[in-house]
Design a protein around this motif. Structure first.
Motif, PDB file in Angstrom:
ATOM      1  N   ALA A 164       0.933  -1.408   0.148  1.00 52.96           N
ATOM      2  CA  ALA A 164       0.429  -0.373  -0.088  1.00 52.96           C
ATOM      3  C   ALA A 164       0.561   1.759   0.012  1.00 52.96           C
ATOM      4  O   ALA A 164      -0.014   2.534  -0.234  1.00 52.96           O
ATOM      5  CB  ALA A 164      -1.204  -0.051   1.017  1.00 52.96           C
ATOM      6  N   LEU A 165       2.270   1.130   0.813  1.00 51.37           N
ATOM      7  CA  LEU A 165       2.884   2.836  -0.082  1.00 51.37           C
ATOM      8  C   LEU A 165       3.359   3.057  -1.255  1.00 51.37           C
ATOM      9  O   LEU A 165       3.394   1.948  -1.922  1.00 51.37           O
ATOM     10  CB  LEU A 165       4.543   2.586   1.130  1.00 51.37           C
ATOM     11  CG  LEU A 165       4.676   2.508   2.384  1.00 51.37           C
ATOM     12  CD1 LEU A 165       4.488   4.142   2.399  1.00 51.37           C
ATOM     13  CD2 LEU A 165       3.437   1.611   3.067  1.00 51.37           C
ATOM     14  N   PRO A 166       2.977   3.830  -1.323  1.00 53.66           N
ATOM     15  CA  PRO A 166       3.846   4.121  -3.125  1.00 53.66           C
ATOM     16  C   PRO A 166       4.573   4.460  -3.645  1.00 53.66           C
ATOM     17  O   PRO A 166       5.990   3.824  -2.600  1.00 53.66           O
ATOM     18  CB  PRO A 166       3.153   6.016  -2.674  1.00 53.66           C
ATOM     19  CG  PRO A 166       2.594   6.018  -1.328  1.00 53.66           C
ATOM     20  CD  PRO A 166       2.951   5.157  -0.865  1.00 53.66           C
ATOM     21  N   ALA A 167       4.956   3.975  -5.321  1.00 47.70           N
ATOM     22  CA  ALA A 167       5.602   3.553  -5.858  1.00 47.70           C
ATOM     23  C   ALA A 167       7.208   4.415  -5.379  1.00 47.70           C
ATOM     24  O   ALA A 167       8.446   3.902  -5.311  1.00 47.70           O
ATOM     25  CB  ALA A 167       6.255   3.499  -7.252  1.00 47.70           C
ATOM     26  N   PRO A 168       7.463   5.664  -5.166  1.00 47.13           N
ATOM     27  CA  PRO A 168       8.346   6.422  -4.904  1.00 47.13           C
ATOM     28  C   PRO A 168       9.033   5.828  -4.084  1.00 47.13           C
ATOM     29  O   PRO A 168      10.294   6.228  -3.412  1.00 47.13           O
ATOM     30  CB  PRO A 168       7.575   7.407  -4.993  1.00 47.13           C
ATOM     31  CG  PRO A 168       7.201   7.736  -5.728  1.00 47.13           C
ATOM     32  CD  PRO A 168       6.749   6.967  -5.658  1.00 47.13           C
ATOM     33  N   TYR A 169       8.820   5.014  -2.833  1.00 48.33           N
ATOM     34  CA  TYR A 169       9.299   4.613  -1.054  1.00 48.33           C
ATOM     35  C   TYR A 169      10.506   3.595  -2.026  1.00 48.33           C
ATOM     36  O   TYR A 169      11.187   3.877  -1.205  1.00 48.33           O
ATOM     37  CB  TYR A 169       8.582   4.532  -0.466  1.00 48.33           C
ATOM     38  CG  TYR A 169       8.377   4.593   0.684  1.00 48.33           C
ATOM     39  CD1 TYR A 169       8.758   5.274   1.909  1.00 48.33           C
ATOM     40  CD2 TYR A 169       8.961   2.617   1.610  1.00 48.33           C
ATOM     41  CE1 TYR A 169       8.880   4.551   3.477  1.00 48.33           C
ATOM     42  CE2 TYR A 169       9.382   2.481   2.353  1.00 48.33           C
ATOM     43  CZ  TYR A 169       9.730   3.433   3.139  1.00 48.33           C
ATOM     44  OH  TYR A 169       9.995   3.393   4.876  1.00 48.33           O
ATOM     45  N   PHE A 170       9.649   2.677  -2.774  1.00 51.22           N
ATOM     46  CA  PHE A 170      10.655   1.910  -2.880  1.00 51.22           C
ATOM     47  C   PHE A 170      11.194   2.128  -3.829  1.00 51.22           C
ATOM     48  O   PHE A 170      12.449   1.566  -3.836  1.00 51.22           O
ATOM     49  CB  PHE A 170       9.413   0.959  -3.523  1.00 51.22           C
ATOM     50  CG  PHE A 170       8.229   0.064  -2.558  1.00 51.22           C
ATOM     51  CD1 PHE A 170       9.197  -0.457  -1.389  1.00 51.22           C
ATOM     52  CD2 PHE A 170       7.304   0.355  -2.714  1.00 51.22           C
ATOM     53  CE1 PHE A 170       8.354  -1.360  -0.193  1.00 51.22           C
ATOM     54  CE2 PHE A 170       6.035  -0.083  -1.524  1.00 51.22           C
ATOM     55  CZ  PHE A 170       6.839  -0.642  -0.614  1.00 51.22           C
ATOM     56  N   ALA A 171      11.162   2.993  -5.124  1.00 53.31           N
ATOM     57  CA  ALA A 171      12.085   3.656  -5.692  1.00 53.31           C
ATOM     58  C   ALA A 171      13.006   3.736  -4.973  1.00 53.31           C
ATOM     59  O   ALA A 171      14.279   3.947  -5.531  1.00 53.31           O
ATOM     60  CB  ALA A 171      11.866   4.682  -7.081  1.00 53.31           C
ATOM     61  N   GLY A 172      12.724   4.638  -4.035  1.00 55.39           N
ATOM     62  CA  GLY A 172      14.048   5.396  -2.268  1.00 55.39           C
ATOM     63  C   GLY A 172      15.061   3.875  -2.336  1.00 55.39           C
ATOM     64  O   GLY A 172      16.371   4.170  -2.513  1.00 55.39           O
ATOM     65  N   SER A 173      14.184   3.213  -1.681  1.00 55.12           N
ATOM     66  CA  SER A 173      15.225   1.627  -1.248  1.00 55.12           C
ATOM     67  C   SER A 173      15.757   1.290  -2.217  1.00 55.12           C
ATOM     68  O   SER A 173      16.978   0.768  -1.869  1.00 55.12           O
ATOM     69  CB  SER A 173      14.120   0.835  -0.561  1.00 55.12           C
ATOM     70  OG  SER A 173      13.019   1.730   1.104  1.00 55.12           O
ATOM     71  N   VAL A 174      15.833   1.234  -3.401  1.00 51.44           N
ATOM     72  CA  VAL A 174      15.925   0.399  -4.666  1.00 51.44           C
ATOM     73  C   VAL A 174      17.433   1.153  -4.927  1.00 51.44           C
ATOM     74  O   VAL A 174      18.684   0.850  -5.204  1.00 51.44           O
ATOM     75  CB  VAL A 174      15.649  -0.157  -5.589  1.00 51.44           C
ATOM     76  CG1 VAL A 174      16.640  -0.392  -7.026  1.00 51.44           C
ATOM     77  CG2 VAL A 174      14.725  -0.865  -5.344  1.00 51.44           C
ATOM     78  N   GLN A 175      17.530   2.729  -4.639  1.00 49.30           N
ATOM     79  CA  GLN A 175      18.744   3.825  -5.358  1.00 49.30           C
ATOM     80  C   GLN A 175      19.520   3.950  -4.354  1.00 49.30           C
ATOM     81  O   GLN A 175      20.721   3.390  -4.304  1.00 49.30           O
ATOM     82  CB  GLN A 175      17.985   4.462  -4.937  1.00 49.30           C
ATOM     83  CG  GLN A 175      19.164   5.928  -6.009  1.00 49.30           C
ATOM     84  CD  GLN A 175      18.387   7.467  -5.355  1.00 49.30           C
ATOM     85  OE1 GLN A 175      16.889   7.402  -4.802  1.00 49.30           O
ATOM     86  NE2 GLN A 175      19.015   8.223  -5.838  1.00 49.30           N
ATOM     87  N   VAL A 192       1.243   1.049 -10.336  1.00 47.41           N
ATOM     88  CA  VAL A 192      -0.642   0.513 -11.595  1.00 47.41           C
ATOM     89  C   VAL A 192      -0.661   0.619 -10.735  1.00 47.41           C
ATOM     90  O   VAL A 192      -2.081   0.947 -11.411  1.00 47.41           O
ATOM     91  CB  VAL A 192       0.557  -1.136 -11.454  1.00 47.41           C
ATOM     92  CG1 VAL A 192      -0.600  -1.779 -12.647  1.00 47.41           C
ATOM     93  CG2 VAL A 192       2.044  -1.148 -12.304  1.00 47.41           C
ATOM     94  N   THR A 193      -1.228   0.152  -9.750  1.00 47.70           N
ATOM     95  CA  THR A 193      -2.264   0.486  -8.962  1.00 47.70           C
ATOM     96  C   THR A 193      -2.226   0.457  -7.717  1.00 47.70           C
ATOM     97  O   THR A 193      -1.303   1.171  -7.447  1.00 47.70           O
ATOM     98  CB  THR A 193      -3.352  -1.032  -9.477  1.00 47.70           C
ATOM     99  OG1 THR A 193      -2.774  -1.735  -7.893  1.00 47.70           O
ATOM    100  CG2 THR A 193      -3.738  -1.565  -9.912  1.00 47.70           C
ATOM    101  N   LEU A 194      -3.374   0.863  -6.959  1.00 46.94           N
ATOM    102  CA  LEU A 194      -2.844   1.312  -5.261  1.00 46.94           C
ATOM    103  C   LEU A 194      -2.178   0.905  -4.664  1.00 46.94           C
ATOM    104  O   LEU A 194      -1.336   0.896  -3.799  1.00 46.94           O
ATOM    105  CB  LEU A 194      -4.584   2.346  -4.848  1.00 46.94           C
ATOM    106  CG  LEU A 194      -4.628   3.003  -5.093  1.00 46.94           C
ATOM    107  CD1 LEU A 194      -6.180   3.629  -4.287  1.00 46.94           C
ATOM    108  CD2 LEU A 194      -3.705   4.549  -4.834  1.00 46.94           C
TER     109      LEU A 194
END
Length: 204
Positions: A164-175, A192-194
């Motif tokens: 349920a957390l937004p995509a940018p949060y995970f992008a930051g972790s991968v970064q 993609v979806t919520l």
């Protein structure tokens, strides 16, 4: 310095409070995550913005005292993440960038934990092994959703998150993971979806 590329997360008319409610409605009492995610967000806000912003974020989670590897509701992490991102938006250049910043700062805290150190000792600094460990690392942090990895090439891949957390949060972790492996790379997130998102990554 590693570059990043991200899809725009929100339209100008984006209403954070409304989306927070929509996301919280999709998680239940059994959806939990570890306290270090909360502690990281609170530490980032306190360090970068001071005690008043920190206190406002604490109020968003009813002044809960968090312990790093205890479990807490995902709905509470959503509330805190949105509050922290709003506080950080001006400094980071927008709500999307603030969420990514929060995700970026979470990874080091996990890697410095006992579990994180054990994982790092097993995979070392090998980029592929490090990225292949992310679905396992996800399971240690979340009792909610899932994470899957698909390699798209020798130095590129896609992580798919159900969360349920937004995509940018995970992008930051991968970064941060690429950064910790001393790689020059790019990260692109897509909502993609919520509750479904992808993070594409590649390095030189």
């Amino acid at each position: 310095m590693m570059g990043t590329s991200m899809e725009q997360y929100a339209e100008p008319s984006f209403n954070a409070a409304q989306e927070l409610q929509r996301r919280q409605a999709l998680v239940g009492p059994r959806d939990t995550t570890r306290g270090f995610l909360f502690l990281t967000a609170l530490d980032v806000v306190k360090t970068q913005l001071g005690k008043h912003a920190h206190e406002r974020c604490l109020r968003a989670v009813n002044n809960t005292a968090f312990t790093a590897f205890f479990s807490y509701p995902v709905s509470s992490l959503l509330a805190l993440s949105y509050a922290a991102a709003q506080e950080l938006s001006l400094e980071q250049g927008g709500f999307t960038q603030a969420l990514q910043h929060l995700g970026f700062r979470v990874a080091p805290r996990f890697l410095e934990s006992t579990t994180g150190k054990m994982l790092m000792s097993l995979v070392g600094r090998d980029p592929r092994r490090l990225l292949e460990s992310l679905p396992t690392a996800y399971k240690t942090a979340w009792d909610h959703g899932g994470c899957a990895l698909k390699w798209l090439g020798p130095k590129s891949g896609r992580l798919t998150y159900t969360n349920a957390l937004p995509a940018p949060y995970f992008a930051g972790s991968v970064q941060q993971i690429l950064f910790s492996a001393r790689l020059r790379g790019q990260v692109l997130s897509r909502q993609v979806t919520l509750t479904e998102s992808t993070v594409d990554f590649a390095w030189e």
